[in-house]
Design a protein around this motif. Structure first.
Motif, PDB file in Angstrom:
ATOM      1  N   HIS A  25       0.649  -5.849  -6.096  1.00 30.62           N
ATOM      2  CA  HIS A  25       0.547  -7.272  -5.752  1.00 30.62           C
ATOM      3  C   HIS A  25       1.800  -8.012  -6.192  1.00 30.62           C
ATOM      4  N   GLY A  26       2.934  -7.705  -5.592  1.00 33.09           N
ATOM      5  CA  GLY A  26       4.168  -8.432  -5.891  1.00 33.09           C
ATOM      6  C   GLY A  26       4.672  -8.224  -7.300  1.00 33.09           C
ATOM      7  N   ASN A  27       4.314  -7.125  -7.932  1.00 31.42           N
ATOM      8  CA  ASN A  27       4.719  -6.875  -9.312  1.00 31.42           C
ATOM      9  C   ASN A  27       6.043  -6.129  -9.390  1.00 31.42           C
ATOM     10  N   ARG A  28       6.693  -6.280 -10.528  1.00 32.97           N
ATOM     11  CA  ARG A  28       7.956  -5.589 -10.810  1.00 32.97           C
ATOM     12  C   ARG A  28       7.636  -4.125 -11.114  1.00 32.97           C
ATOM     13  N   VAL A  79       3.277   0.566   3.242  1.00 34.12           N
ATOM     14  CA  VAL A  79       2.910  -0.531   4.126  1.00 34.12           C
ATOM     15  C   VAL A  79       3.054  -1.798   3.286  1.00 34.12           C
ATOM     16  N   LEU A  80       3.986  -2.658   3.662  1.00 29.62           N
ATOM     17  CA  LEU A  80       4.220  -3.902   2.944  1.00 29.62           C
ATOM     18  C   LEU A  80       3.721  -5.057   3.801  1.00 29.62           C
ATOM     19  N   VAL A  81       2.915  -5.923   3.196  1.00 32.29           N
ATOM     20  CA  VAL A  81       2.407  -7.118   3.865  1.00 32.29           C
ATOM     21  C   VAL A  81       3.012  -8.313   3.137  1.00 32.29           C
ATOM     22  N   TYR A 141       0.890  -1.154   0.000  1.00 33.30           N
ATOM     23  CA  TYR A 141       0.000   0.000   0.000  1.00 33.30           C
ATOM     24  C   TYR A 141       0.931   1.208   0.000  1.00 33.30           C
ATOM     25  N   ASP A 142       0.930   1.967  -1.093  1.00 30.97           N
ATOM     26  CA  ASP A 142       1.881   3.047  -1.312  1.00 30.97           C
ATOM     27  C   ASP A 142       1.128   4.374  -1.353  1.00 30.97           C
ATOM     28  N   ILE A 143       1.406   5.271  -0.414  1.00 27.05           N
ATOM     29  CA  ILE A 143       0.671   6.525  -0.277  1.00 27.05           C
ATOM     30  C   ILE A 143       1.628   7.693  -0.478  1.00 27.05           C
ATOM     31  N   VAL A 144       1.279   8.594  -1.400  1.00 26.26           N
ATOM     32  CA  VAL A 144       2.089   9.791  -1.621  1.00 26.26           C
ATOM     33  C   VAL A 144       1.693  10.819  -0.562  1.00 26.26           C
ATOM     34  N   LEU A 145       2.651  11.209   0.265  1.00 19.01           N
ATOM     35  CA  LEU A 145       2.400  12.205   1.302  1.00 19.01           C
ATOM     36  C   LEU A 145       2.687  13.616   0.803  1.00 19.01           C
TER      37      LEU A 145
END
Length: 183
Positions: A153-156, A172-174, A124-128
């Protein structure tokens, strides 16, 4: 990168309380790439539990990429790509520094394709602050602005700061298990 981190949990008496309040203990500033910094704010492993007295701070021992079932929360500031295009930029020194400062994540980067990497995680990548471009391996480029969110989803992919100001993101990496072929 000095980020305040407040950790709340449950005390032995069953009451919620602040367990720690201070600068995130795992913050790094790159000397080989001015303006690039990262802070690992919290790390969990698959076996971690919640409840009275269980808020274990794993940030000091954890790599920056989680194993399956683990999580990582980190903040990263990306300087403009032009900083990496300077005549005096030393890619080998930057790679070595990344290996020391962001272990576990640095190893996912591809030496022959700068910036491209793959992690076994849902991100989950959020631009602050600022703007940044998400580049995918099919050539697609998606411009993200403040408060935009990308879910991967685990993509390059690679992050490109094509602007002239720094971009700061919260990740946030799960950790997940990879299935099927391919990276």
């Amino acid at each position: 990168m000095k980020i305040r981190r407040v950790v709340a949990g449950t005390g032995a008496d069953g009451k919620a309380r602040v367990l720690s309040d201070g600068v995130a203990p795992r913050s790094v500033e790159f000397t080989t790439l001015p303006g690039h910094g990262a802070a690992l704010l919290w790390a969990t492993e698959a076996a971690d539990t919640v409840g009275a007295g269980t808020a274990s701070d794993r940030t000091g021992e954890a790599g920056f990429a989680p194993a399956a079932g683990g999580t990582r929360v980190m903040m990263v500031t990306f300087p403009p790509d032009a900083v990496m295009m300077r005549a005096d930029f030393d890619a080998a020194a930057f790679s070595a520094e990344a290996g020391r400062l962001v272990p576990g994540l640095a190893e996912t980067f591809e030496p022959d394709h700068p910036g491209m990497h793959t992690t076994d995680s849902i991100d989950y990548d959020i631009v602050l602050e600022g703007e940044i471009t998400l580049e995918l391996d099919d050539g697609a480029q998606v411009l993200l602005r403040r408060h935009d969110v990308a879910v991967q989803h685990g993509n390059r992919h690679a992050w490109r700061n094509l602007g002239d100001k720094p971009a700061t993101m919260l990740f946030v990496l799960v950790g997940a298990r990879r299935t099927g072929g391919g990276a």
